[in-house]
Design an enzyme around this catalytic site. Structure first.
Site, PDB file in Angstrom:
ATOM      1  CG  HIS A  37      -0.106  -0.003   2.503  1.00 24.37           C
ATOM      2  ND1 HIS A  37       0.153  -1.153   3.205  1.00 24.37           N
ATOM      3  CD2 HIS A  37       0.547   0.976   3.150  1.00 24.37           C
ATOM      4  CE1 HIS A  37       0.920  -0.866   4.240  1.00 24.37           C
ATOM      5  NE2 HIS A  37       1.180   0.420   4.222  1.00 24.37           N
ATOM      6  CG  HIS A 120       7.290   5.014   0.584  1.00 24.10           C
ATOM      7  ND1 HIS A 120       7.061   6.103   1.401  1.00 24.10           N
ATOM      8  CD2 HIS A 120       7.291   3.934   1.402  1.00 24.10           C
ATOM      9  CE1 HIS A 120       6.932   5.686   2.644  1.00 24.10           C
ATOM     10  NE2 HIS A 120       7.068   4.375   2.677  1.00 24.10           N
TER      11      HIS A 120
HETATM   12  P1  2AM Z   1       6.398   2.153   5.627  1.00 25.26           P
HETATM   13  O1  2AM Z   1       5.636   1.467   4.521  1.00 25.26           O
HETATM   14  O2  2AM Z   1       7.299   3.190   5.113  1.00 25.26           O
HETATM   15  O3  2AM Z   1       7.021   1.210   6.572  1.00 25.26           O
HETATM   16  C1  2AM Z   1       1.630   0.849   8.630  1.00 25.26           C
HETATM   17  O4  2AM Z   1       2.576   0.730   9.638  1.00 25.26           O
HETATM   18  C2  2AM Z   1       2.100   1.806   7.564  1.00 25.26           C
HETATM   19  O5  2AM Z   1       2.297   3.097   8.105  1.00 25.26           O
HETATM   20  C3  2AM Z   1       3.392   1.401   6.882  1.00 25.26           C
HETATM   21  O6  2AM Z   1       3.211   1.484   5.497  1.00 25.26           O
HETATM   22  C4  2AM Z   1       4.403   2.411   7.356  1.00 25.26           C
HETATM   23  O7  2AM Z   1       5.284   2.942   6.434  1.00 25.26           O
HETATM   24  C5  2AM Z   1       3.558   3.590   7.715  1.00 25.26           C
HETATM   25  N1  2AM Z   1       4.200   4.401   8.741  1.00 25.26           N
HETATM   26  C6  2AM Z   1       4.548   5.698   8.631  1.00 25.26           C
HETATM   27  N2  2AM Z   1       5.067   6.140   9.760  1.00 25.26           N
HETATM   28  C7  2AM Z   1       5.091   5.106  10.630  1.00 25.26           C
HETATM   29  C8  2AM Z   1       5.530   4.942  11.964  1.00 25.26           C
HETATM   30  N3  2AM Z   1       6.051   5.946  12.672  1.00 25.26           N
HETATM   31  N4  2AM Z   1       5.419   3.729  12.520  1.00 25.26           N
HETATM   32  C9  2AM Z   1       4.890   2.690  11.827  1.00 25.26           C
HETATM   33  N5  2AM Z   1       4.433   2.782  10.563  1.00 25.26           N
HETATM   34  C10 2AM Z   1       4.531   3.988   9.971  1.00 25.26           C
END
Ligand code: 2AM
Length: 177
Positions: A37, A120
């Site tokens: 996602h 991303h």
């Molecule tokens: P990521 O894909 O870059 O790991 C669920 O955790 C989603 O939220 C993930 O896609 C994650 O990004 C995003 N996300 C953004 N900030 C986050 C944080 N501080 N902790 C965990 N997940 C985060």
């Protein structure tokens, strides 16, 4: 408590393209199809009443649908390790939608997101010692590109963390356009 985030879910043909790009490198922990996602806003742990207010505020967003394509790959690196991701193009409508989602979250009572928004789709995570494998993947897939797809909705997800990793469940979805 509910651990929430708001995201765009690419359709199956786009997810297939991303999965096809993944190789069998044991140094990279690939994301499963269910977890692919593009995060618009990470909310984190909230209690039920606030979760309901966020869901209602998201429902008041008016934003036109737009086309998006996968374009290129990149890396986030921290001291502990990093993430390998696919980029999207164009970034402007996604950034505008993410800003609206953030404003809705603030209207519901959350703190504004202070980190810069880098749209991303995370493909893999890696430990610090495996950064070379991530760089290698990035080099080999620099021109990864998909056909455009129509983004017609965004989704409020709940993340359940367990020993087996994260499991994401759709809590609500919101139509664009
Ligand atoms: P990521 O894909 O870059 O790991 C669920 O955790 C989603 O939220 C993930 O896609 C994650 O990004 C995003 N996300 C953004 N900030 C986050 C944080 N501080 N902790 C965990 N997940 C985060």
């Amino acid at each position: 408590m509910h651990r929430l985030f708001v995201a765009i879910r690419p359709p199956q043909p786009i997810r297939d393209l991303l999965i096809d790009a993944m190789d069998d490198s044991p140094a990279l922990r690939w994301v499963g199809d269910d977890n692919l996602h593009l995060t618009l806003r990470f909310i984190g742990e909230v209690e039920r009443p606030l979760a309901d207010d966020v869901a209602a505020a998201l429902g008041r967003i008016r934003f036109p649908g737009f086309a998006l394509r996968i374009s290129g790959v990149g890396r986030f690196e921290q001291r502990s390790g990093g993430a390998l991701w696919a980029g999207v193009d164009p970034r402007k409508p996604v950034a505008e939608l993410a800003a609206k989602v953030d404003r809705a979250c603030v209207a519901a009572g959350l703190e504004p997101e202070r980190r810069a928004f880098h749209p991303h789709v995370t493909l893999a995570r890696f430990g610090r010692r495996n950064a070379a494998a991530a760089r290698d993947f990035e080099r080999r897939n620099a021109d990864l590109e998909s056909e455009p797809w129509a983004v017609t909705r965004f989704i409020l997800f709940e993340s359940q963390l367990s020993r087996h990793g994260a499991h994401y469940e759709e809590v609500a979805d919101y139509a664009l356009g």
